[in-house]
Design an enzyme around this catalytic site. Structure first.
Site, mmCIF file in Angstrom:
data_model
loop_
_atom_site.group_PDB
_atom_site.id
_atom_site.type_symbol
_atom_site.label_atom_id
_atom_site.label_comp_id
_atom_site.label_asym_id
_atom_site.label_seq_id
_atom_site.Cartn_x
_atom_site.Cartn_y
_atom_site.Cartn_z
ATOM 1 N N ARG A 170 2.679 19.924 3.728
ATOM 2 C CA ARG A 170 3.093 18.565 3.375
ATOM 3 C C ARG A 170 2.136 17.918 2.379
ATOM 4 O O ARG A 170 0.934 18.042 2.489
ATOM 5 C CB ARG A 170 3.145 17.712 4.647
ATOM 6 C CG ARG A 170 3.338 16.227 4.361
ATOM 7 C CD ARG A 170 3.667 15.438 5.577
ATOM 8 N NE ARG A 170 2.656 15.521 6.605
ATOM 9 C CZ ARG A 170 2.812 15.008 7.811
ATOM 10 N NH1 ARG A 170 3.939 14.406 8.134
ATOM 11 N NH2 ARG A 170 1.850 15.109 8.692
ATOM 12 N N ARG A 191 5.117 6.124 22.174
ATOM 13 C CA ARG A 191 4.492 7.434 22.195
ATOM 14 C C ARG A 191 4.053 7.845 23.586
ATOM 15 O O ARG A 191 3.513 8.928 23.767
ATOM 16 C CB ARG A 191 3.282 7.387 21.290
ATOM 17 C CG ARG A 191 3.347 8.481 20.256
ATOM 18 C CD ARG A 191 2.274 8.249 19.252
ATOM 19 N NE ARG A 191 2.091 9.384 18.433
ATOM 20 C CZ ARG A 191 2.557 9.480 17.193
ATOM 21 N NH1 ARG A 191 3.292 8.524 16.671
ATOM 22 N NH2 ARG A 191 2.291 10.553 16.493
ATOM 23 N N ARG A 217 -2.637 17.079 17.990
ATOM 24 C CA ARG A 217 -1.490 16.162 17.962
ATOM 25 C C ARG A 217 -0.317 16.761 18.737
ATOM 26 O O ARG A 217 0.389 16.046 19.452
ATOM 27 C CB ARG A 217 -1.099 15.850 16.514
ATOM 28 C CG ARG A 217 -2.002 14.785 15.892
ATOM 29 C CD ARG A 217 -2.032 14.852 14.381
ATOM 30 N NE ARG A 217 -0.743 14.686 13.765
ATOM 31 C CZ ARG A 217 -0.456 15.062 12.512
ATOM 32 N NH1 ARG A 217 -1.404 15.615 11.763
ATOM 33 N NH2 ARG A 217 0.735 14.884 12.015
ATOM 34 N N LYS A 246 10.507 13.071 11.391
ATOM 35 C CA LYS A 246 10.826 11.670 11.718
ATOM 36 C C LYS A 246 10.792 10.807 10.454
ATOM 37 O O LYS A 246 11.714 10.052 10.182
ATOM 38 C CB LYS A 246 9.824 11.108 12.749
ATOM 39 C CG LYS A 246 9.771 11.878 14.060
ATOM 40 C CD LYS A 246 8.806 11.244 15.054
ATOM 41 C CE LYS A 246 7.347 11.285 14.634
ATOM 42 N NZ LYS A 246 6.769 12.645 14.562
ATOM 43 N N ARG A 264 -2.628 14.165 3.949
ATOM 44 C CA ARG A 264 -3.115 13.283 5.008
ATOM 45 C C ARG A 264 -4.395 13.820 5.634
ATOM 46 O O ARG A 264 -4.519 15.010 5.861
ATOM 47 C CB ARG A 264 -2.017 13.134 6.076
ATOM 48 C CG ARG A 264 -1.301 11.806 5.983
ATOM 49 C CD ARG A 264 -0.061 11.771 6.803
ATOM 50 N NE ARG A 264 -0.287 11.961 8.231
ATOM 51 C CZ ARG A 264 0.666 11.865 9.145
ATOM 52 N NH1 ARG A 264 1.895 11.564 8.773
ATOM 53 N NH2 ARG A 264 0.411 12.059 10.412
HETATM 54 P P1 AP5 Z 1 7.717 14.522 8.207
HETATM 55 O O1 AP5 Z 1 9.025 13.841 7.993
HETATM 56 O O2 AP5 Z 1 6.542 14.008 7.480
HETATM 57 O O3 AP5 Z 1 7.426 14.659 9.780
HETATM 58 P P2 AP5 Z 1 7.027 13.549 10.870
HETATM 59 O O4 AP5 Z 1 7.842 13.841 12.087
HETATM 60 O O5 AP5 Z 1 7.110 12.190 10.290
HETATM 61 O O6 AP5 Z 1 5.540 14.027 11.155
HETATM 62 P P3 AP5 Z 1 4.186 13.192 11.284
HETATM 63 O O7 AP5 Z 1 3.080 14.172 11.036
HETATM 64 O O8 AP5 Z 1 4.220 11.967 10.449
HETATM 65 O O9 AP5 Z 1 4.242 12.824 12.798
HETATM 66 P P4 AP5 Z 1 3.103 12.293 13.692
HETATM 67 O O10 AP5 Z 1 3.865 11.801 14.855
HETATM 68 O O11 AP5 Z 1 2.062 13.310 13.984
HETATM 69 O O12 AP5 Z 1 2.366 11.220 12.786
HETATM 70 P P5 AP5 Z 1 2.348 9.631 12.770
HETATM 71 O O13 AP5 Z 1 2.152 9.203 11.377
HETATM 72 O O14 AP5 Z 1 3.457 9.073 13.554
HETATM 73 O O15 AP5 Z 1 7.925 16.081 7.858
HETATM 74 C C1 AP5 Z 1 6.818 16.968 7.820
HETATM 75 C C2 AP5 Z 1 6.928 17.907 6.612
HETATM 76 O O16 AP5 Z 1 7.997 18.814 6.802
HETATM 77 C C3 AP5 Z 1 7.221 17.207 5.279
HETATM 78 O O17 AP5 Z 1 6.518 17.866 4.243
HETATM 79 C C4 AP5 Z 1 8.742 17.351 5.093
HETATM 80 O O18 AP5 Z 1 9.100 17.409 3.726
HETATM 81 C C5 AP5 Z 1 9.006 18.674 5.809
HETATM 82 N N1 AP5 Z 1 10.274 18.692 6.531
HETATM 83 C C6 AP5 Z 1 10.852 17.679 7.248
HETATM 84 N N2 AP5 Z 1 11.997 18.094 7.828
HETATM 85 C C7 AP5 Z 1 12.152 19.409 7.485
HETATM 86 C C8 AP5 Z 1 13.162 20.389 7.782
HETATM 87 N N3 AP5 Z 1 14.225 20.097 8.541
HETATM 88 N N4 AP5 Z 1 12.980 21.628 7.273
HETATM 89 C C9 AP5 Z 1 11.897 21.928 6.491
HETATM 90 N N5 AP5 Z 1 10.934 21.033 6.169
HETATM 91 C C10 AP5 Z 1 11.049 19.787 6.667
HETATM 92 O O19 AP5 Z 1 1.005 9.324 13.596
HETATM 93 C C11 AP5 Z 1 -0.269 9.666 13.075
HETATM 94 C C12 AP5 Z 1 -1.366 9.164 14.020
HETATM 95 O O20 AP5 Z 1 -1.307 7.731 14.117
HETATM 96 C C13 AP5 Z 1 -1.270 9.652 15.470
HETATM 97 O O21 AP5 Z 1 -1.874 10.918 15.629
HETATM 98 C C14 AP5 Z 1 -2.023 8.532 16.207
HETATM 99 O O22 AP5 Z 1 -3.411 8.684 16.046
HETATM 100 C C15 AP5 Z 1 -1.599 7.284 15.442
HETATM 101 N N6 AP5 Z 1 -0.397 6.653 16.013
HETATM 102 C C16 AP5 Z 1 0.822 6.508 15.397
HETATM 103 N N7 AP5 Z 1 1.691 5.886 16.189
HETATM 104 C C17 AP5 Z 1 1.038 5.624 17.345
HETATM 105 C C18 AP5 Z 1 1.424 5.012 18.577
HETATM 106 N N8 AP5 Z 1 2.676 4.544 18.774
HETATM 107 N N9 AP5 Z 1 0.493 4.919 19.551
HETATM 108 C C19 AP5 Z 1 -0.780 5.379 19.377
HETATM 109 N N10 AP5 Z 1 -1.201 5.980 18.248
HETATM 110 C C20 AP5 Z 1 -0.293 6.104 17.241
HETATM 111 MG MG MG Z 2 5.697 10.684 9.843
#
Ligand code: AP5
Ligand code: MG
Ligand code: ZN
Length: 216
Positions: A127, A88, A172, A13, A161
Site C-alpha cells: 500500500r 473497535r 494490528r 475499509k 504509513r
Molecule cells: P485499505 O482500503 O487501505 O484497507 P483498510 O481496511 O482501510 O486497512 P487499514 O490498514 O487502514 O486498517 P486499520 O484498521 O489497521 O487502520 P486504521 O487507519 O483504521 O486497503 C489496503 C490495501 O489493499 C490498499 O493498498 C488497497 O488499494 C488494497 N486493496 C483494498 N481492497 C482490495 C482488494 N479487494 N483486492 C486487492 N487489493 C485491495 O487504524 C490505524 C490505527 O489507528 C490503529 O492501529 C489504532 O492505533 C488507531 N485507531 C483507529 N481507530 C481506532 C479506534 N476506533 N480505537 C482505538 N484506536 C484506533
Molecule cells: Mg483504512
C-alpha cells in the site's frame, strides 16, 4: 443511511468507504485518518496517540469516541455516514450506541469485510498513498494510471504509513482478532450484520457491499 464497515487491517475499509461516499454522498468518518491528522498537527490527542499507533495498539476509547461524537454533531452527518475503523471493541460499540441514542441517530447496517491474514499482510505491504491528496494505491492491485503520477492531483510524491511495517501489521491483526472480531457476534445479535467476501477484487467487493446495503 448510517453504515459501519467492520474488517481487519487491509481488508479494504478505506478503499470501499471512499467508493460508497462517491456513489451515495455519505460522510466518511475514519478514526484512523482523523488520528493521523491529529498526529501530523501535533495536537494533544495526536501526541498521546502517536506511540500507540506506531506499535499498532488501540488508542484510548474515550479519546476516540469523543472525536467521533463531535464529528457526528456536524450538520453533514445528518445526511448519513460511514464509520471506518470504529467501533473497535465492545466498549466502543456500547459507547457509540449511547452517543447515537442521545443524538436521535442509529446504525442501519454493519458490513463485515472478511479476508484472510496472509493476504492482508501482502496487501498492506504494497500500500502507498499520494503525499499531496492522500489518494490510496497498491503496488500490484491499484497502480496510478501514469506511472509515478497521482491520478487525482498529478503529484509525484508518494508516502507509506508509519504503522505499515511487518511487525506492526502482525500486532494490528492480533488486536483485531482479540478485540474487534467479537463485534461480529455483537451486531449479529442486534440483527444488522451483513458479510461480504473481501478476498474478491476491489470492484466485486464494492458490488457485494452495494447489494448488502440495498437490501436494508
Ligand atoms: P485499505 O482500503 O487501505 O484497507 P483498510 O481496511 O482501510 O486497512 P487499514 O490498514 O487502514 O486498517 P486499520 O484498521 O489497521 O487502520 P486504521 O487507519 O483504521 O486497503 C489496503 C490495501 O489493499 C490498499 O493498498 C488497497 O488499494 C488494497 N486493496 C483494498 N481492497 C482490495 C482488494 N479487494 N483486492 C486487492 N487489493 C485491495 O487504524 C490505524 C490505527 O489507528 C490503529 O492501529 C489504532 O492505533 C488507531 N485507531 C483507529 N481507530 C481506532 C479506534 N476506533 N480505537 C482505538 N484506536 C484506533
Ligand atoms: Mg483504512
Ligand atoms: Zn494526489
Amino acid at each position: 443511511m448510517n453504515i459501519i464497515l467492520l474488517g481487519p487491517p487491509g481488508a479494504g475499509k478505506g478503499t470501499q468507504a471512499k467508493r460508497i461516499v462517491e456513489s451515495m454522498g455519505l460522510v466518511h468518518l475514519s478514526t484512523g485518518d482523523m488520528l493521523r491528522t491529529a498526529v501530523k498537527n501535533k495536537t494533544p490527542c495526536g501526541l498521546e496517540a502517536e506511540k500507540l499507533m506506531d506499535r499498532g495498539e488501540l488508542v484510548s476509547d474515550f479519546v476516540v469516541m469523543e472525536i467521533v461524537s463531535e464529528r457526528l454533531d456536524e450538520r453533514d452527518a445528518r445526511g448519513g455516514f460511514i464509520l471506518d475503523g470504529v467501533p473497535r471493541n465492545v466498549i466502543q460499540a456500547q459507547m457509540l450506541g449511547e452517543a447515537l441514542d442521545e443524538k436521535g441517530m442509529s446504525i442501519d447496517v454493519v458490513v463485515e469485510i472478511i479476508a484472510d491474514d496472509d493476504a492482508l499482510v501482502e496487501r498492506i505491504g504494497g500500500r502507498f498513498a499520494c503525499g499531496e491528496c492522500g489518494k490510496g494505491y497498491h503496488k500490484e492491485f491499484k497502480r496510478p494510471e501514469v506511472e509515478g503520477v497521482c491520478d487525482r492531483c498529478g503529484s509525484t510524491k508518494f508516502a507509506v504509513r508509519e504503522d505499515d511495517t511487518p511487525a506492526t501489521v502482525r500486532n494490528r491483526l492480533k488486536i483485531y482478532h482479540s478485540q474487534t472480531e467479537p463485534l461480529v457476534q455483537f451486531y449479529e445479535k442486534v440483527g444488522i450484520l451483513k458479510k461480504v467476501d473481501g478476498m474478491a477484487d476491489i470492484d466485486e467487493v464494492a458490488e457485494q457491499i452495494e447489494n448488502a446495503i440495498k437490501g436494508v
